[in-house]
Design a protein around this motif. Sequence first.
Motif, PDB file in Angstrom:
ATOM      1  N   ASP A 119       0.798  -1.221   0.000  1.00 29.08           N
ATOM      2  CA  ASP A 119       0.000   0.000   0.000  1.00 29.08           C
ATOM      3  C   ASP A 119       0.835   1.277   0.000  1.00 29.08           C
ATOM      4  OD1 ASP A 119       0.783  -0.682   2.619  1.00 29.08           O
ATOM      5  OD2 ASP A 119      -0.837   0.493   3.494  1.00 29.08           O
ATOM      6  N   TRP A 120       2.142   1.161  -0.115  1.00 30.66           N
ATOM      7  CA  TRP A 120       3.030   2.320  -0.155  1.00 30.66           C
ATOM      8  C   TRP A 120       3.295   2.743  -1.599  1.00 30.66           C
ATOM      9  CZ3 TRP A 120       5.870   4.357   4.198  1.00 30.66           C
ATOM     10  CH2 TRP A 120       5.607   3.702   5.402  1.00 30.66           C
ATOM     11  N   ILE A 121       3.413   4.037  -1.817  1.00 30.99           N
ATOM     12  CA  ILE A 121       3.952   4.558  -3.069  1.00 30.99           C
ATOM     13  C   ILE A 121       5.466   4.529  -2.893  1.00 30.99           C
ATOM     14  CG2 ILE A 121       4.151   6.590  -4.553  1.00 30.99           C
ATOM     15  CD1 ILE A 121       1.371   7.453  -3.431  1.00 30.99           C
ATOM     16  N   GLU A 122       6.184   3.956  -3.855  1.00 27.82           N
ATOM     17  CA  GLU A 122       7.634   3.839  -3.718  1.00 27.82           C
ATOM     18  C   GLU A 122       8.363   4.732  -4.714  1.00 27.82           C
ATOM     19  OE1 GLU A 122       9.281  -0.071  -3.736  1.00 27.82           O
ATOM     20  OE2 GLU A 122       7.850  -0.829  -2.274  1.00 27.82           O
ATOM     21  N   ARG A 123       9.439   5.361  -4.230  1.00 26.02           N
ATOM     22  CA  ARG A 123      10.334   6.156  -5.061  1.00 26.02           C
ATOM     23  C   ARG A 123      11.756   5.724  -4.730  1.00 26.02           C
ATOM     24  NH1 ARG A 123       6.121   7.247  -6.965  1.00 26.02           N
ATOM     25  NH2 ARG A 123       5.118   9.256  -7.241  1.00 26.02           N
ATOM     26  N   GLU A 124      12.544   5.444  -5.751  1.00 27.36           N
ATOM     27  CA  GLU A 124      13.950   5.112  -5.552  1.00 27.36           C
ATOM     28  C   GLU A 124      14.771   6.353  -5.860  1.00 27.36           C
ATOM     29  OE1 GLU A 124      14.953   1.583  -7.735  1.00 27.36           O
ATOM     30  OE2 GLU A 124      13.410   0.406  -6.712  1.00 27.36           O
ATOM     31  N   VAL A 125      15.440   6.884  -4.836  1.00 29.76           N
ATOM     32  CA  VAL A 125      16.106   8.178  -4.942  1.00 29.76           C
ATOM     33  C   VAL A 125      17.484   8.091  -4.288  1.00 29.76           C
ATOM     34  CG1 VAL A 125      15.893  10.646  -4.481  1.00 29.76           C
ATOM     35  CG2 VAL A 125      13.827   9.266  -4.790  1.00 29.76           C
ATOM     36  N   PRO A 126      18.484   7.598  -4.998  1.00 34.55           N
ATOM     37  CA  PRO A 126      19.800   7.478  -4.383  1.00 34.55           C
ATOM     38  C   PRO A 126      20.511   8.810  -4.146  1.00 34.55           C
ATOM     39  CG  PRO A 126      19.852   6.683  -6.646  1.00 34.55           C
ATOM     40  CD  PRO A 126      18.431   6.996  -6.327  1.00 34.55           C
ATOM     41  N   SER A 158      26.280   8.358   1.877  1.00 38.75           N
ATOM     42  CA  SER A 158      27.282   7.504   1.233  1.00 38.75           C
ATOM     43  C   SER A 158      27.213   7.653  -0.287  1.00 38.75           C
ATOM     44  CB  SER A 158      27.051   6.045   1.644  1.00 38.75           C
ATOM     45  OG  SER A 158      27.952   5.207   0.982  1.00 38.75           O
ATOM     46  N   ASN A 159      26.007   7.670  -0.829  1.00 39.52           N
ATOM     47  CA  ASN A 159      25.835   7.843  -2.276  1.00 39.52           C
ATOM     48  C   ASN A 159      26.394   9.190  -2.732  1.00 39.52           C
ATOM     49  OD1 ASN A 159      24.468   5.394  -2.292  1.00 39.52           O
ATOM     50  ND2 ASN A 159      22.449   6.337  -2.313  1.00 39.52           N
ATOM     51  N   LEU A 160      26.107  10.242  -1.973  1.00 36.80           N
ATOM     52  CA  LEU A 160      26.609  11.576  -2.319  1.00 36.80           C
ATOM     53  C   LEU A 160      28.135  11.604  -2.312  1.00 36.80           C
ATOM     54  CD1 LEU A 160      24.206  13.831  -0.199  1.00 36.80           C
ATOM     55  CD2 LEU A 160      24.199  13.588  -2.697  1.00 36.80           C
ATOM     56  N   MET A 161      28.726  11.026  -1.283  1.00 36.62           N
ATOM     57  CA  MET A 161      30.184  11.026  -1.179  1.00 36.62           C
ATOM     58  C   MET A 161      30.807  10.203  -2.304  1.00 36.62           C
ATOM     59  SD  MET A 161      30.631  10.848   2.976  1.00 36.62           S
ATOM     60  CE  MET A 161      32.372  11.296   3.065  1.00 36.62           C
ATOM     61  N   HIS A 162      30.196   9.060  -2.622  1.00 40.24           N
ATOM     62  CA  HIS A 162      30.707   8.208  -3.694  1.00 40.24           C
ATOM     63  C   HIS A 162      30.613   8.915  -5.042  1.00 40.24           C
ATOM     64  CE1 HIS A 162      30.769   4.905  -6.631  1.00 40.24           C
ATOM     65  NE2 HIS A 162      31.607   4.355  -5.772  1.00 40.24           N
ATOM     66  N   ALA A 163      29.560   9.689  -5.246  1.00 39.15           N
ATOM     67  CA  ALA A 163      29.372  10.434  -6.492  1.00 39.15           C
ATOM     68  C   ALA A 163      30.173  11.740  -6.510  1.00 39.15           C
ATOM     69  CB  ALA A 163      27.885  10.736  -6.703  1.00 39.15           C
ATOM     70  N   ALA A 184      41.202   6.551   6.842  1.00 38.45           N
ATOM     71  CA  ALA A 184      40.759   7.938   6.638  1.00 38.45           C
ATOM     72  C   ALA A 184      39.376   8.013   6.013  1.00 38.45           C
ATOM     73  CB  ALA A 184      41.777   8.683   5.779  1.00 38.45           C
ATOM     74  N   LEU A 185      39.069   7.149   5.039  1.00 33.57           N
ATOM     75  CA  LEU A 185      37.760   7.194   4.389  1.00 33.57           C
ATOM     76  C   LEU A 185      36.640   6.897   5.389  1.00 33.57           C
ATOM     77  CD1 LEU A 185      35.954   7.455   1.902  1.00 33.57           C
ATOM     78  CD2 LEU A 185      36.412   5.040   1.428  1.00 33.57           C
TER      79      LEU A 185
END
Length: 167
Positions: free
Chosen positions: A56-63, A89-94, A132-133
């Motif tokens: 019953d959820w509306i799903e959005r995939e937003v990395p 993590s996604n922001l840092m990887h990108a 360090a990472l």
Amino acid sequence: MTTILITGGARSGKSKRAETRTRAFPGQPVYIATAEALDGEMEERIARHRARRGSDWIEREVPLDLVPALLATDGGGARLVDCLTLWLSNLMHAERDWEHEVNALAGALPRLKSPAVLVTNEVGLGIVPDNALARSFRDAAGIMNQIIADVADEVEFVVAGLPMKLK
């Protein structure tokens, strides 16, 4: 508008608690997933979360583009963002400017019409990472959590499936 931040350690019950809080608001809930199924283990985790939530959820995939997703889904049911730590993590990887993105999120949250329930991990309670990472990520997550907690209406810390109200 209500912003709820739910934090805790790994497997603490954060997501389940966030689902319960999100469902308590009127309207069809929206699940904004920041995880990407890049391997079999993550595919399995995502499948378990979907099965627990139901259909019953509306799903959005937003990395990456979280603020535009929150704005695009505003005005309907409550939104559950799971989770800010993976988004970071996604922001840092990108190699995106995570501080700018976090501040943009903090600026957008108080202007939203529909509730937002945000899940994040508390990563600063363990030993100091040996590289360090990992230290950079831990520090960024701590800074992000402080910024979002400051603008949130409520903050909960979940331990062993039990929520503790912090704010």
